[in-house]
Design a protein around this motif. Structure first.
Motif, PDB file in Angstrom:
ATOM      1  N   VAL B 106       0.856  -1.193   0.000  1.00  0.00           N
ATOM      2  CA  VAL B 106       0.000   0.000   0.000  1.00  0.00           C
ATOM      3  C   VAL B 106       0.888   1.237   0.000  1.00  0.00           C
ATOM      4  O   VAL B 106       1.895   1.274   0.697  1.00  0.00           O
ATOM      5  CB  VAL B 106      -0.901   0.029   1.260  1.00  0.00           C
ATOM      6  CG1 VAL B 106      -1.559   1.397   1.437  1.00  0.00           C
ATOM      7  CG2 VAL B 106      -1.975  -1.040   1.175  1.00  0.00           C
ATOM      8  N   ASN B 107       0.522   2.206  -0.809  1.00  0.00           N
ATOM      9  CA  ASN B 107       1.140   3.517  -0.725  1.00  0.00           C
ATOM     10  C   ASN B 107       0.096   4.521  -0.273  1.00  0.00           C
ATOM     11  O   ASN B 107      -0.968   4.629  -0.884  1.00  0.00           O
ATOM     12  CB  ASN B 107       1.712   3.945  -2.080  1.00  0.00           C
ATOM     13  CG  ASN B 107       3.174   3.614  -2.188  1.00  0.00           C
ATOM     14  OD1 ASN B 107       3.556   2.476  -1.935  1.00  0.00           O
ATOM     15  ND2 ASN B 107       3.997   4.584  -2.522  1.00  0.00           N
ATOM     16  N   VAL B 108       0.425   5.225   0.797  1.00  0.00           N
ATOM     17  CA  VAL B 108      -0.475   6.250   1.334  1.00  0.00           C
ATOM     18  C   VAL B 108       0.153   7.614   1.078  1.00  0.00           C
ATOM     19  O   VAL B 108       1.349   7.800   1.293  1.00  0.00           O
ATOM     20  CB  VAL B 108      -0.658   6.052   2.861  1.00  0.00           C
ATOM     21  CG1 VAL B 108      -1.342   7.259   3.496  1.00  0.00           C
ATOM     22  CG2 VAL B 108      -1.430   4.778   3.145  1.00  0.00           C
ATOM     23  N   PHE B 109      -0.659   8.545   0.603  1.00  0.00           N
ATOM     24  CA  PHE B 109      -0.209   9.922   0.414  1.00  0.00           C
ATOM     25  C   PHE B 109      -1.071  10.784   1.323  1.00  0.00           C
ATOM     26  O   PHE B 109      -2.304  10.816   1.159  1.00  0.00           O
ATOM     27  CB  PHE B 109      -0.366  10.343  -1.040  1.00  0.00           C
ATOM     28  CG  PHE B 109       0.363   9.420  -1.980  1.00  0.00           C
ATOM     29  CD1 PHE B 109       1.710   9.610  -2.243  1.00  0.00           C
ATOM     30  CD2 PHE B 109      -0.282   8.322  -2.541  1.00  0.00           C
ATOM     31  CE1 PHE B 109       2.397   8.728  -3.083  1.00  0.00           C
ATOM     32  CE2 PHE B 109       0.394   7.439  -3.378  1.00  0.00           C
ATOM     33  CZ  PHE B 109       1.737   7.644  -3.646  1.00  0.00           C
ATOM     34  N   GLY B 110      -0.460  11.429   2.306  1.00  0.00           N
ATOM     35  CA  GLY B 110      -1.301  12.096   3.294  1.00  0.00           C
ATOM     36  C   GLY B 110      -0.765  13.420   3.783  1.00  0.00           C
ATOM     37  O   GLY B 110       0.406  13.777   3.585  1.00  0.00           O
ATOM     38  N   THR B 111      -1.654  14.120   4.441  1.00  0.00           N
ATOM     39  CA  THR B 111      -1.339  15.387   5.081  1.00  0.00           C
ATOM     40  C   THR B 111      -0.816  15.084   6.481  1.00  0.00           C
ATOM     41  O   THR B 111      -1.355  14.221   7.167  1.00  0.00           O
ATOM     42  CB  THR B 111      -2.626  16.224   5.220  1.00  0.00           C
ATOM     43  OG1 THR B 111      -3.336  16.154   3.989  1.00  0.00           O
ATOM     44  CG2 THR B 111      -2.316  17.658   5.559  1.00  0.00           C
ATOM     45  N   VAL B 112       0.235  15.788   6.894  1.00  0.00           N
ATOM     46  CA  VAL B 112       0.876  15.509   8.183  1.00  0.00           C
ATOM     47  C   VAL B 112       0.575  16.618   9.186  1.00  0.00           C
ATOM     48  O   VAL B 112       0.724  17.799   8.858  1.00  0.00           O
ATOM     49  CB  VAL B 112       2.402  15.376   8.001  1.00  0.00           C
ATOM     50  CG1 VAL B 112       3.082  15.117   9.342  1.00  0.00           C
ATOM     51  CG2 VAL B 112       2.727  14.253   7.022  1.00  0.00           C
ATOM     52  N   LYS B 113       0.147  16.208  10.375  1.00  0.00           N
ATOM     53  CA  LYS B 113      -0.113  17.181  11.450  1.00  0.00           C
ATOM     54  C   LYS B 113       0.482  16.652  12.738  1.00  0.00           C
ATOM     55  O   LYS B 113       0.498  15.453  12.977  1.00  0.00           O
ATOM     56  CB  LYS B 113      -1.627  17.331  11.674  1.00  0.00           C
ATOM     57  CG  LYS B 113      -2.299  18.299  10.753  1.00  0.00           C
ATOM     58  CD  LYS B 113      -3.712  18.707  11.189  1.00  0.00           C
ATOM     59  CE  LYS B 113      -4.397  17.794  12.185  1.00  0.00           C
ATOM     60  NZ  LYS B 113      -5.857  18.045  12.220  1.00  0.00           N
ATOM     61  N   LYS B 114       0.954  17.565  13.589  1.00  0.00           N
ATOM     62  CA  LYS B 114       1.414  17.168  14.919  1.00  0.00           C
ATOM     63  C   LYS B 114       0.189  16.964  15.805  1.00  0.00           C
ATOM     64  O   LYS B 114      -0.760  17.760  15.735  1.00  0.00           O
ATOM     65  CB  LYS B 114       2.288  18.294  15.472  1.00  0.00           C
ATOM     66  CG  LYS B 114       2.975  17.977  16.768  1.00  0.00           C
ATOM     67  CD  LYS B 114       3.913  19.113  17.153  1.00  0.00           C
ATOM     68  CE  LYS B 114       4.276  18.990  18.624  1.00  0.00           C
ATOM     69  NZ  LYS B 114       4.710  20.282  19.185  1.00  0.00           N
ATOM     70  N   VAL B 115       0.202  15.902  16.596  1.00  0.00           N
ATOM     71  CA  VAL B 115      -0.913  15.672  17.513  1.00  0.00           C
ATOM     72  C   VAL B 115      -0.572  16.351  18.838  1.00  0.00           C
ATOM     73  O   VAL B 115       0.320  15.904  19.566  1.00  0.00           O
ATOM     74  CB  VAL B 115      -1.170  14.165  17.710  1.00  0.00           C
ATOM     75  CG1 VAL B 115      -2.314  13.950  18.691  1.00  0.00           C
ATOM     76  CG2 VAL B 115      -1.479  13.502  16.373  1.00  0.00           C
ATOM     77  N   ASP B 116      -1.259  17.450  19.142  1.00  0.00           N
ATOM     78  CA  ASP B 116      -0.976  18.241  20.340  1.00  0.00           C
ATOM     79  C   ASP B 116      -1.962  17.973  21.463  1.00  0.00           C
ATOM     80  O   ASP B 116      -1.585  17.954  22.628  1.00  0.00           O
ATOM     81  CB  ASP B 116      -1.009  19.741  19.990  1.00  0.00           C
ATOM     82  CG  ASP B 116       0.316  20.207  19.428  1.00  0.00           C
ATOM     83  OD1 ASP B 116       1.369  19.729  19.911  1.00  0.00           O
ATOM     84  OD2 ASP B 116       0.309  21.040  18.497  1.00  0.00           O
ATOM     85  N   ASN B 117      -3.208  17.762  21.120  1.00  0.00           N
ATOM     86  CA  ASN B 117      -4.241  17.518  22.130  1.00  0.00           C
ATOM     87  C   ASN B 117      -3.867  16.290  22.969  1.00  0.00           C
ATOM     88  O   ASN B 117      -3.660  15.198  22.420  1.00  0.00           O
ATOM     89  CB  ASN B 117      -5.579  17.299  21.407  1.00  0.00           C
ATOM     90  CG  ASN B 117      -6.692  16.958  22.369  1.00  0.00           C
ATOM     91  OD1 ASN B 117      -6.712  15.864  22.938  1.00  0.00           O
ATOM     92  ND2 ASN B 117      -7.602  17.884  22.569  1.00  0.00           N
ATOM     93  N   PRO B 118      -3.734  16.465  24.308  1.00  0.00           N
ATOM     94  CA  PRO B 118      -3.223  15.370  25.147  1.00  0.00           C
ATOM     95  C   PRO B 118      -4.042  14.081  25.047  1.00  0.00           C
ATOM     96  O   PRO B 118      -3.466  12.997  24.994  1.00  0.00           O
ATOM     97  CB  PRO B 118      -3.278  15.950  26.564  1.00  0.00           C
ATOM     98  CG  PRO B 118      -3.259  17.440  26.381  1.00  0.00           C
ATOM     99  CD  PRO B 118      -3.961  17.709  25.094  1.00  0.00           C
TER     100      PRO B 118
END
Lengths: 219, 219
Positions: B106-118
């Protein structure tokens, strides 16, 4: 050269005590794995594609169709990063934080060239097939002109490389040792099962020695 | 959405009959594997790094140190390509040319975000650990503040994806069937072995049900 020189490109930054630059160690990992993951840039994005490969001396060979986008991209870039990873175990610690894996991984950074010389190209194809099943090339029908010409073979010279290896038990905080929580390692290995012969074989066609040996060595 | 839309990014060009865009099929492959390979760009080069991950709905989570170069690079790029590959067999044809492998990738192309909410971050860490061994998160000591704050968690949304699957026998040329050459498939599988308990466990600490079940399901 017995060790790869460290540079910004190949130096292991995270977990440096797991880093290894020893040429023989790296070659052994490359020879033990079957698949590699190759990175290339397409429209400004880093894309990763898995493929078969083989190592011969300080070169890696990969092959594919003449129109393979990954291969044409790294050929045009003139360089590539190849990643090979073997998973050896799950490291299940007392603490969530110290969970890890035992693994052997190699990153190769190399110069990419098309293999045009027919003898060199045929040798590279033999090398890739023998990397699947050692010694099996001599058992099969070798490529005819049409097949040979429809195959693109690239050589990636192992200019720079590094390995990361984790091969140990659980590393929990000492104060966690008294907790009534289990910890340990689950060993993981990729194994081969008995060969399933094609249904259209002429009667009495036997499984070749090379295939039997491969299965025996990987069961 | 039951199928991923095809674009220049995710459309399978080579071997299109092996292509699959079905969401449930792709998710099953992502859930079955343990390691992914992530691509990032460093000084104009595409670099590939293996890492653990987990999928939850249409997101992939990865974690690492706050200074992990791969993670910081894809966070700064805002997007990433993630490749997951499972090897299922060696396809040994009569002809060198038709050698292949059975695999699911599988190849996934995605948007990256930092998970900040504890809460979201803790859930993601649980998800990654439970992807290693389902249900094991509840057995372990969960992260304290120091460990929690020292961990960077990224969410990669599965915006676009494609799978390539080969799951069949040998595809030799029909005229080669008469050759006195063996052909067949060697099945390959990654298996788990019995857990090896850490030597420093308090007496009578038993291997948890989740670990026993994992080994049983993967032996």
């Amino acid at each position: 050269m017995t060790e790869f020189l460290k540079s910004e490109l190949n130096k292991v930054k995270r977990g440096p005590k797991r880093a290894n630059y020893d040429v023989a160690t790296l070659y052994a990992i490359l020879d033990d794995a079957f698949l590699c993951h190759v990175g290339y840039i397409f429209e400004g994005k880093a894309i990763v594609i898995p493929t078969a490969y083989a190592r011969k001396n300080d070169k890696i060979y990969i092959h594919g169709s003449l129109k393979n986008r990954m291969m044409l991209s790294i050929l045009s870039a003139g360089e590539a990063c190849v990643s090979v990873t073997l998973l050896d175990g799950l490291v299940l610690a007392r603490s969530a934080f110290h969970h890890s894996a035992n693994y052997r991984s190699v990153n190769v950074f190399g110069t990419v060239k098309k293999v045009d010389n027919p003898k060199e190209k045929m040798d590279a194809l033999a090398c890739i097939l023998n990397h699947m099943v050692p010694g099996h090339w001599d058992n099969v029908r070798q490529p005819n002109d049409k097949e040979f010409n429809a195959t693109l073979v690239l050589e990636i010279s192992i200019d720079s490389a590094s390995a990361k290896i984790r091969a140990e038990g659980v590393n929990d905080e000492v104060e966690d040792h008294k907790l009534p929580i289990w910890a340990g390692v689950v060993p993981i290995r990729q194994i081969a099962f008995e060969a399933i012969s094609d249904k259209d074989l002429p009667e009495e066609t036997e499984v070749p020695e090379a295939v039997l040996r491969y299965v025996e060595n990987n069961r």
